[in-house]
Write a protein that holds these residues in place. Structure first.
Motif, mmCIF file in Angstrom:
data_model
loop_
_atom_site.group_PDB
_atom_site.id
_atom_site.type_symbol
_atom_site.label_atom_id
_atom_site.label_comp_id
_atom_site.label_asym_id
_atom_site.label_seq_id
_atom_site.Cartn_x
_atom_site.Cartn_y
_atom_site.Cartn_z
ATOM 1 N N TRP A 194 -35.586 -1.764 -26.052
ATOM 2 C CA TRP A 194 -34.308 -1.524 -25.359
ATOM 3 C C TRP A 194 -33.076 -1.791 -26.152
ATOM 4 N N SER A 195 -33.134 -3.202 -26.983
ATOM 5 C CA SER A 195 -32.186 -3.680 -27.673
ATOM 6 C C SER A 195 -32.126 -3.200 -29.255
ATOM 7 N N GLN A 196 -33.345 -2.592 -29.546
ATOM 8 C CA GLN A 196 -33.388 -2.407 -30.966
ATOM 9 C C GLN A 196 -32.496 -1.323 -31.630
ATOM 10 N N ASP A 197 -32.566 -0.163 -31.014
ATOM 11 C CA ASP A 197 -31.568 1.082 -31.266
ATOM 12 C C ASP A 197 -30.099 1.011 -31.027
ATOM 13 N N SER A 198 -29.742 0.028 -30.192
ATOM 14 C CA SER A 198 -28.376 0.109 -29.689
ATOM 15 C C SER A 198 -27.497 -0.729 -30.297
ATOM 16 N N HIS A 199 -28.163 -1.713 -31.258
ATOM 17 C CA HIS A 199 -27.574 -2.500 -32.499
ATOM 18 C C HIS A 199 -27.806 -2.103 -33.825
ATOM 19 N N SER A 200 -28.249 -0.974 -34.175
ATOM 20 C CA SER A 200 -28.525 -0.506 -35.337
ATOM 21 C C SER A 200 -27.366 -0.062 -36.044
ATOM 22 N N PRO A 201 -27.480 -0.263 -37.353
ATOM 23 C CA PRO A 201 -25.927 0.391 -38.053
ATOM 24 C C PRO A 201 -25.707 1.823 -37.750
ATOM 25 N N GLU A 202 -26.514 2.539 -37.244
ATOM 26 C CA GLU A 202 -26.138 4.121 -37.036
ATOM 27 C C GLU A 202 -25.534 4.100 -35.699
ATOM 28 N N ALA A 203 -25.683 3.107 -34.863
ATOM 29 C CA ALA A 203 -24.875 3.115 -33.712
ATOM 30 C C ALA A 203 -23.539 2.944 -33.909
ATOM 31 N N THR A 204 -22.885 2.483 -34.765
ATOM 32 C CA THR A 204 -21.594 2.038 -34.918
ATOM 33 C C THR A 204 -20.960 3.334 -36.002
ATOM 34 N N GLN A 205 -21.674 4.003 -36.488
ATOM 35 C CA GLN A 205 -21.195 4.932 -37.445
ATOM 36 C C GLN A 205 -21.199 6.386 -36.678
ATOM 37 N N THR A 206 -22.110 6.601 -35.709
ATOM 38 C CA THR A 206 -22.065 7.899 -35.118
ATOM 39 C C THR A 206 -21.034 8.127 -34.414
ATOM 40 N N GLU A 207 -20.270 7.178 -33.696
ATOM 41 C CA GLU A 207 -19.107 7.453 -33.117
ATOM 42 C C GLU A 207 -18.031 8.316 -33.507
ATOM 43 N N ASP A 208 -17.834 7.945 -34.963
ATOM 44 C CA ASP A 208 -16.766 8.638 -35.624
ATOM 45 C C ASP A 208 -17.241 9.803 -36.380
ATOM 46 N N SER A 209 -18.386 10.339 -36.199
ATOM 47 C CA SER A 209 -18.822 11.320 -36.971
ATOM 48 C C SER A 209 -19.118 12.495 -36.188
ATOM 49 N N LEU A 210 -18.800 12.876 -34.801
ATOM 50 C CA LEU A 210 -19.021 13.824 -33.897
ATOM 51 C C LEU A 210 -17.816 14.738 -34.237
ATOM 52 N N MET A 211 -18.236 15.795 -34.760
ATOM 53 C CA MET A 211 -17.237 16.939 -35.122
ATOM 54 C C MET A 211 -17.342 18.111 -34.263
ATOM 55 N N LEU A 212 -18.206 18.126 -33.505
ATOM 56 C CA LEU A 212 -18.447 19.485 -32.703
ATOM 57 C C LEU A 212 -17.026 19.672 -31.801
ATOM 58 N N GLY A 213 -16.967 21.021 -31.279
ATOM 59 C CA GLY A 213 -15.902 21.276 -30.470
ATOM 60 C C GLY A 213 -16.335 20.998 -29.153
ATOM 61 N N THR A 214 -17.387 20.471 -28.677
ATOM 62 C CA THR A 214 -17.773 20.253 -27.480
ATOM 63 C C THR A 214 -18.034 18.646 -27.278
ATOM 64 N N GLU A 215 -18.299 18.248 -25.907
ATOM 65 C CA GLU A 215 -18.640 16.847 -25.719
ATOM 66 C C GLU A 215 -19.983 16.803 -25.941
ATOM 67 N N VAL A 216 -20.303 15.513 -26.642
ATOM 68 C CA VAL A 216 -21.615 15.207 -27.156
ATOM 69 C C VAL A 216 -21.774 13.745 -26.792
ATOM 70 N N ASP A 217 -22.737 13.386 -25.818
ATOM 71 C CA ASP A 217 -22.813 12.021 -25.462
ATOM 72 C C ASP A 217 -24.268 11.524 -25.642
ATOM 73 N N LEU A 218 -24.436 10.184 -25.830
ATOM 74 C CA LEU A 218 -25.642 9.737 -25.844
ATOM 75 C C LEU A 218 -26.014 8.575 -24.737
#
Length: 560
Positions: A194-218
């Motif tokens: 449960w807590s492994q992926d939520s605190h990975s470095p990718e978790a903090t980088q993904t929020e700023d990289s979503l460039m789609l013209g639609t809503e993308v949620d995780l």
């Protein structure tokens, strides 16, 4: 489907269920399932059970169509479309077979690389969008028109969620995503992951990289049936969002003469049991005592409803949002069939229960006792909350079960509100009168005036009816209304109906449809009378035969 109102199921067809006009704008749904070993062996039973439960509910609901279209893809050794777009309502057999096909995908085999999984998921998304365009093009003249030309895609995976989002964002950047309203990636976690992926470095980088013209949620969920049901039941909630639902008006503050307007949205907390066609109903019919008692046949008296206490609850742990229906007041019985000793003992025990619950601030959770004659697993059990009051009585309220509960994740804020907003709201509330006790006698809904105005404008339920056009013209000449009230099932001797097919001439006398009480009149009786007709002359003389028809036409009924 009509977007204003619709009939309920047959067991309660006398009422109408009203719903919001934004329900017809519900998007189509696409579910893409990553079914790769070895994680598929841990998740397939959970996902398939949850999917089958939600679809069985969605296919059976009355009222608005909450899931208009559904398509299902499976990504295992290859991308496969298990279910093209089909209508959900009334299509449970086909959907059930699709879920069973998903369940039968092998859970053992080699593990593919994460990059390959991202490519297959991306291809499934693009294929579903193309399939949706083709469906809309061929069904544009049907029930699913241009107002519903949007689709939401949900991807269920056991891979690292943030990595899948980044791969999809990169692969779909240059694609046509006009019809894609939302893309949701659901990451299913095992017990220790449960807590492994939520605190990975990718978790903090993904929020700023979503460039789609639609809503993308995780969304990250645990690997259990209830958590997966919560994700899928979001499909049943209203997805309008074109305008706010509610304006909450507070008194004007000192800064402005205009009232303070808070714009809000409304959200369903549960599926109304009135929309579920089951017998017996899940406690929704509590409008009267007869609705609550078991149904009996013939002239038999109904047996008492049996409610079994299953748990003791603390009052502060009961949320009012999970209660529904009209409450019923419970008091000690005064049935005359009981003897005095039994009635006194019963009242004493009832008083002790009320005192205990009130002094300890407790509620009781009740369940309808199952019918022993019913087959195992075929019954539906409703639950109730029993609440004590200050008087010698209890309050019975229906409580929703897990099957009808909708997801509701509201944020709990520990921060203090902004000082300016706090000052405005406190200023508005200070202008209102304060009461320590809610007195319904001080609340008026203008119901009497509304019913009176509506009743006076409506046509009479049993209108006056004239016997013939001649009577209408005669009454119009006299300036009066014809006094011929239609009364069903009148005796023949008191209510003589005349055939209206014969045209009345100008010299024909108008006849009344209701004969007065017989006094001194001794005219001929109705045609169906069994005794011989009397004559106006003496008993030895008869009326001429050639005038019989004329006399029957003119004097069979007294004239006005």
């Amino acid at each position: 489907m009509d977007n204003k109102k619709g009939p309920m199921s047959s067991y309660n067809s006398g009422n109408l269920v009203f719903w919001s006009s934004s329900f017809p704008r519900q998007p189509a749904r696409v579910l893409i399932v990553e079914a790769l070993p070895p994680w598929w062996s841990e998740t397939f039973s959970v996902l398939c059970d949850a999917l089958e439960n939600v679809l069985s509910l969605a296919c059976s609901l009355d009222g608005p169509c909450r899931i208009p279209l559904l398509s299902l893809y499976a990504v295992s050794r290859q991308q496969e479309c298990l279910l093209p777009f089909v209508q959900v309502r009334g299509n449970l057999a086909r959907l059930h077979s699709c879920v069973e096909e998903l369940r039968s995908i092998p859970a053992e085999g080699c593990i593919r690389g994460a990059a390959r999984v991202g490519d297959l998921l991306q291809q499934a998304v693009l294929d579903s969008l193309q399939q949706f365009k083709q469906y809309i093009r061929h069904r544009s003249t049907g029930n699913y028109g241009s107002n519903n030309a949007s689709v939401e895609v949900t991807i269920v995976t056991s891979q690292a969620g943030h990595r899948i989002v980044r791969q999809l964002e990169t692969g779909l950047k240059d694609s046509d995503l006009v019809s894609l309203k939302r893309l949701l990636v659901v990451q299913v976690f095992g017990g220790g992951d449960w807590s492994q992926d939520s605190h990975s470095p990718e978790a903090t980088q993904t929020e700023d990289s979503l460039m789609l013209g639609t809503e993308v949620d995780l969304q990250q969920v645990e690997n259990n049936v209830f958590a997966m049901e919560t994700v899928l039941k979001a499909w049943l909630q209203e997805q309008g969002g074109d305008a706010e639902h509610l304006h909450l008006l507070l008194p004007s503050s000192s800064d402005s003469p205009l009232p303070v307007c808070l714009k809000c949205d409304m959200q369903e907390r549960l599926i109304s049991p009135a929309l579920v066609p089951v017998t017996p109903s899940l406690g929704v019919k509590t409008e009267s005592i007869q609705n609550f008692l078991p149904v009996v046949r013939g002239n038999q008296s109904p047996a008492p409803q049996r409610l079994k206490v299953v748990k003791v609850l603390h009052a502060d742990g009961v949320c009012e949002s999970v209660l529904y229906g009209l409450p019923l007041v419970i008091r000690p019985t005064t049935c005359w069939r009981l003897d005095w000793d039994e009635m006194e003992t019963n009242s004493s025990l009832f008083h002790a229960l009320c005192h205990t619950l009130r002094s300890r601030d407790l509620f009781l959770l009740l369940q309808v006792e199952s019918d022993r004659s019913a087959a195992a697993g075929s019954g539906v059990y409703s639950h109730y909350i029993l609440q004590s009051s200050s008087s010698l009585s209890l309050l019975l309220k229906p409580v929703v079960s897990r099957e009808l509960l909708l997801p509701c994740s509201l944020l709990v804020s520990n921060q203090e509100p902004a000082p300016s907003a706090l000052h405005t709201v406190q200023g508005c509330l200070s202008q209102l009168d304060e009461e320590f006790v809610l007195n319904p006698l001080l609340l008026s809904s203008n119901l009497y005036q509304h019913l009176r105005s509506r009743g006076l404008q409506a046509p009479p339920r049993y209108p006056y009816r004239s016997a013939s056009p001649g009577l209408q013209s005669a009454a119009a000449k006299r300036g009066q209304q014809p006094q011929t009230l239609e009364s069903p099932r009148q005796p023949v001797s008191r209510h003589l109906r005349q055939p209206q097919t014969r045209q009345l001439g100008s010299n024909t006398r108008v006849r009344a449809t209701v004969a007065p009480l017989p006094s001194s009149y001794v005219g001929p009786p109705p045609a169906k009378a069994s005794r011989p007709a009397l004559s106006f002359l003496s008993g030895s003389r008869r009326a001429p035969t050639q005038h019989k028809e004329q006399d029957d036409d003119s004097d069979s009924v007294p004239t006005l």
